[in-house]
Design an enzyme around this catalytic site. Structure first.
Site, PDB file in Angstrom:
ATOM      1  CG  ASP A 197      -7.061  -2.288  -3.672  1.00  8.71           C
ATOM      2  OD1 ASP A 197      -7.746  -2.475  -2.692  1.00  8.71           O
ATOM      3  OD2 ASP A 197      -5.090  -2.165  -3.894  1.00  8.71           O
TER       4      ASP A 197
ATOM      5  CG  HIS B 260      -5.777  -2.531  -0.211  1.00  7.90           C
ATOM      6  ND1 HIS B 260      -4.564  -1.603  -1.062  1.00  7.90           N
ATOM      7  CD2 HIS B 260      -4.938  -2.153   1.157  1.00  7.90           C
ATOM      8  CE1 HIS B 260      -4.010  -1.183  -0.848  1.00  7.90           C
ATOM      9  NE2 HIS B 260      -3.894  -1.120   0.688  1.00  7.90           N
TER      10      HIS B 260
ATOM     11  CB  SER C  21      -1.020   0.039   1.161  1.00  5.66           C
ATOM     12  OG  SER C  21      -2.156   1.651   0.857  1.00  5.66           O
TER      13      SER C  21
END
Length: 878
Positions: free
Chosen positions: A811, A845, A737
């Site tokens: 995601d 994610h 991330s």
């Protein structure tokens, strides 16, 4: 004792949990006021929710030979050909660690006489479970077959044991009462609510047709459960037109300013609107546990929440209304909030909130109108909520900024208006209730990192607030801790007041330059002086948990104080124990171990761990955790290849940025995709090196993001070189991330430090997140240079070192669209950079499926072998 409908029966006699965590809140599992003689368990059935452990018959889609811990080790890079289809497995030593079965999670009954063991499934579900069709609507992901969340957590069994002085968990089978009697193998469909007798374990169905998209079943009293159900006689779902019936039009000719961050899964057209309404439309019903009688509580609507009052006499109900939005998720749709009695009769309307597309993007922004509407936990039925006086915009000067209101439910029908309870000049974060003489109110301001905690008497609001703490919340060393809570006879939680006086039990992390040393204090609110009851000390990291002597509304006394604690070391996994002070703080304490969980990854249980300190070139203290493989000897084996894994964080103070927030005695849990897995591959791991981005006063941290990031990375590499444990020509950098964003930036701006990089689920082009990202509040147009300078996508021509990009195809994290990795890969490839892009089907994610996780680890391992270990690689010379 009761388990709410967050538990679901599986065809394999397993139980599914519909919450987000395997650690289910105690209040969700037990009735509010259960008596020991009337304990039952309630669960619900998810039809056809089977999650088998991946067996040999399931491996037809695994394409690489470097598979399981029982199979041959991974082939050498020179012999490994890139797969064309299918998933691959990492080396056996990594598979062995990842595939360890988890230990059960625990929940104590309200009277603390029973313990429930919630057995968890194998750590990773098969990809077939994630591949089920899901609807992506208004920020939600829905499993249309079960009218629930598309990715629920679950348990594979429940066992109840009686608390005894010598109980050790996991308990032997002879002491367990297993919940049993669910359906054999029903087809998939809406969830069912089941109830089980805890003494016998026998389960029976209670209510079919649950809809758990927005809310789970909720206790109302001790014998009734409120449920959202699929409306009776519901017709078929909307059918998507075979062709468009018109253009998609959005209109802002009014010139209204409405900024929003980059949300995923938004509504796109009228079909999406109708489909969203179809699946979230529910009826509210109450089902009586003892008789099974079902009572309807109002018409079908898009109910999002129902909260019974602590005494079970009233209901606080919220639902969504049209018009919907194509720009924000459903949490900002028009909402109506009403007070009902327990039969469903409307007593009072608390709020009719319009569509909220124009909430400012700045931190501390909020919706106009009543927010945080709920029940006072210290009263049988009294409503409380907060309203902003600045229109929800922190940039507007206002005093007070927020007002907290309260209103007894039994007078609301008389038209009596709310009473103003408290005012705050910063954004109110909530109230921790005690009684009519004491409550704590929290307020904070993001820009200054200021936090204020005040005391007040709810029964005497005219006395105002008395400041208890006024501090910078970034300063970990001055954190006084948080008040402990106790359970009430109404099933709620309030301040744990010692001897019913203005004295609180305070639980804190105890951050210090030597590391975290959690503590338990008694804080006298009259004198503001603290008495330390206990503090963790080497060689352990211990921490406080829940009170165990808070039954039946008895006063909390220091004599006989009993609490759950956890204990771990850097080599021994976390265990739970019970600590008692029979004679109070001045007498001796006793303790007994409650759990004996085995080491979760025995193959590397002797890993070497050290929390290290070093300085950046501007004098800021830096912290990291250095891990070395078991048995590693620097003098004999020399420096190792190294993986640095990090995540930047913004600060408004150099002193706060340099503080220690770790413990050298914490146990190193290794997650499914943890960089620590490469200890088994003889890597040194520098985990979590602080990468502070600091700006004091009116300066903005991100204005010097690149300079500070590269300085932090350089300091970390220099420290590794000084210690002689890492080969500086074989250091890889990676992150997930915002950590992936960091890794890409470091390859662009400090290529001399690293052999290669790994970036998972990142965002690389900040012009695609123009209305703020991470801690950045300014827009692209307000800070154009900052957005451009921080975007590795726009620096792709500078990246020469190999970069592995991995991203979940689905995601749904704000800002990290898969397109970010796809376009970054295209930019890198277009400039001849060595790079690889791996898109994981059905993943969000974070990665969940066994195939996806194993393939991610395979790709990472191959990348490290090729570009970090192999000195002859031509890329190492770039």
């Amino acid at each position: 004792m009761l388990i709410t409908a967050c538990m679901h029966k599986l065809p394999t006699r397993a139980l599914v949990h519909c919450g987000h965590s395997a650690y289910t809140p105690l209040t969700r599992l037990w009735p509010r006021t259960a008596q020991p003689s009337k304990r039952k368990a309630v669960l619900s059935s998810a039809r056809g929710q089977h999650s088998p452990r991946l067996g040999s018959a399931d491996r037809s889609h695994w394409c690489c030979a470097s598979a399981t811990a029982q199979d041959a080790p991974v082939a050498a890079p020179s012999a490994m050909k890139p797969p064309t289809t299918g998933y691959c497995l990492p080396p056996a030593e990594i598979v062995e660690i990842v595939d360890q079965p988890p230990e059960p999670s625990l929940s104590f009954s309200p009277d603390r006489k029973k313990v429930m063991q919630l057995y968890r499934p194998p750590p990773l579900p098969p990809i077939s479970e994630l591949a089920r069709p899901e609807l992506k609507l208004a920020g939600l992901r829905i499993d249309a077959e079960i009218f629930g969340s598309s990715r629920m957590g679950y348990s594979t069994g429940i066992a109840v044991v009686t608390m005894t002085e010598d109980l050790m968990i996991p308990a032997p089978a002879s002491l367990e009462t297993h919940i049993h009697g669910g359906p054999d193998d029903p087809p998939r469909g809406p969830l069912e609510l089941w109830v089980a007798d805890v003494e016998t374990g026998a389960a029976r169905p209670l209510l079919p047709g649950l809809n758990t998209i927005f809310d789970e079943p909720t206790w109302m009293g001790n014998d009734s459960i409120i449920n959202a159900v699929v409306p009776e006689g519901v017709g078929p779902a909307p059918v998507k037109p075979p062709s468009a019936i018109g253009p998609k039009v959005q209109d802002n000719t009014s010139g209204k300013k409405a900024q929003a961050r980059t949300y995923q899964d938004l509504l796109k057209d009228a079909y999406d609107e109708d489909t969203f309404e179809y699946y979230t439309n529910t009826e509210l019903v109450a089902v009586q546990v003892s008789t099974g009688q079902v009572t309807k509580l109002g018409p079908s609507r898009l109910y999002t929440a129902v909260a019974p009052s602590p005494d079970g006499e009233f209901l606080l109900v919220a639902w969504l209304e049209r018009p919907f939005s194509y720009n924000v998720p459903c949490g900002r749709f028009p909402k109506r909030i009403q007070l009902w009695d327990k039969t469903g009769k409307v007593i009072h309307e608390l709020a009719s909130l319009p569509l909220a597309e124009d909430i400012p993007i700045a931190f501390n922004s909020c919706r106009r109108g009543p927010r945080s509407v709920g029940w006072r936990s210290d009263k049988p039925a009294e409503l409380v909520w907060t309203e902003a006086q600045d229109g929800g915009d922190p940039a507007v000067e206002a005093s007070p900024r927020d007002i907290v209101y309260t209103m007894p439910a039994n007078v609301a029908a008389n038209g009596t208006g709310p009473q103003q309870l408290a005012q705050t000049d910063l954004r109110c974060g909530g109230v921790f209730w005690g009684n009519e003489d004491l409550a704590l109110i929290y307020e904070s301001e993001w820009k200054t990192r200021r936090s204020v905690v005040s005391t007040f008497a709810p029964g005497k609001p005219e006395q105002g607030l008395q400041v208890l703490f006024d501090r910078n919340y970034e300063d970990a060393y001055t954190d006084p801790g948080s008040p402990a809570s106790r359970r009430t006879s109404l099933g709620t939680y309030v301040l744990a007041m010692v001897d019913n006086q203005k004295k609180l039990l305070m639980q804190g992390s105890g951050a210090s330059p030597e590391g975290n040393k959690p503590f338990l204090d008694v804080l006298d609110l009259e004198t503001k002086q603290s008495q330390r009851l206990w503090q963790s000390s080497p060689p352990f990291l211990e921490d406080t948990g829940s009170l165990l002597n808070d039954q039946h509304d008895k006063p909390i006394t220091l004599e006989g104080l009993s609490m759950l604690f956890t204990r771990e070391t850097n080599l021994e996994t976390t265990q739970i124990y019970i600590k008692k002070w029979e004679e109070g703080p001045d007498g001796p304490s006793s303790e007994r171990l409650l759990t004996h969980f085995p080491h979760p990854h025995p193959s590397i249980k002797d890993l070497q761990k050290e929390v290290i300190r070093y300085k950046r070139d501007d004098g800021i203290d830096m912290t990291a955790t250095l891990y070395l493989p078991p048995g590693y000897n620097k003098e004999k084996e020399g420096p190792l290849p190294c993986l640095i894994w990090a995540y930047p964080r913004e600060f408004k103070s150099k002193d706060a940025a340099g503080q220690m927030r770790k413990s050298p005695f914490s146990f190193s849990s290794i997650g499914d995709t943890s960089p620590l897995l490469w200890l088994a591959r003889q890597y040194a791991i520098l985990d979590g090196p602080t990468m502070p981005i600091v700006a004091e006063g009116d300066e903005e941290p991100n204005n010097t993001y690149v300079e500070q990031l590269t300085a932090s990375a350089r300091a970390a590499v220099q420290e590794l070189e000084r210690r002689g444990v890492a080969d500086t020509s074989k250091i890889a950098v990676g992150g997930h991330s915002y950590g992936a964003f960091m890794a890409a930036n470091l390859l662009a701006h400090a290529p001399d430090l690293f052999a290669c990089g790994i970036a998972r689920s990142g965002a690389y082009n900040r012009t695609l997140t123009p209305f703020g990202f991470q801690a950045e509040e300014r827009t692209l147009w307000e800070a154009t240079d900052t957005y451009i300078n921080m975007s590795p996508y726009l620096q792709a021509h500078k990246i020469k070192k190999p970069l592995l990009l991995i991203h979940g195809e689905d995601d749904n994290n704000t800002g990290t669209f898969p397109m970010q990795s796809e376009r970054f890969y295209a930019a890198l490839k277009g400039h001849g950079a060595p790079c690889k892009l791996v898109i994981l089907p059905h993943e969000s994610h974070g990665y969940r499926a066994k195939e996806s996780v194993m393939h991610t680890l395979y790709e990472m391992d191959q990348w490290l072998q090729r570009f970090c270990e192999d000195k002859q690689s031509p890329m190492a010379k770039l």
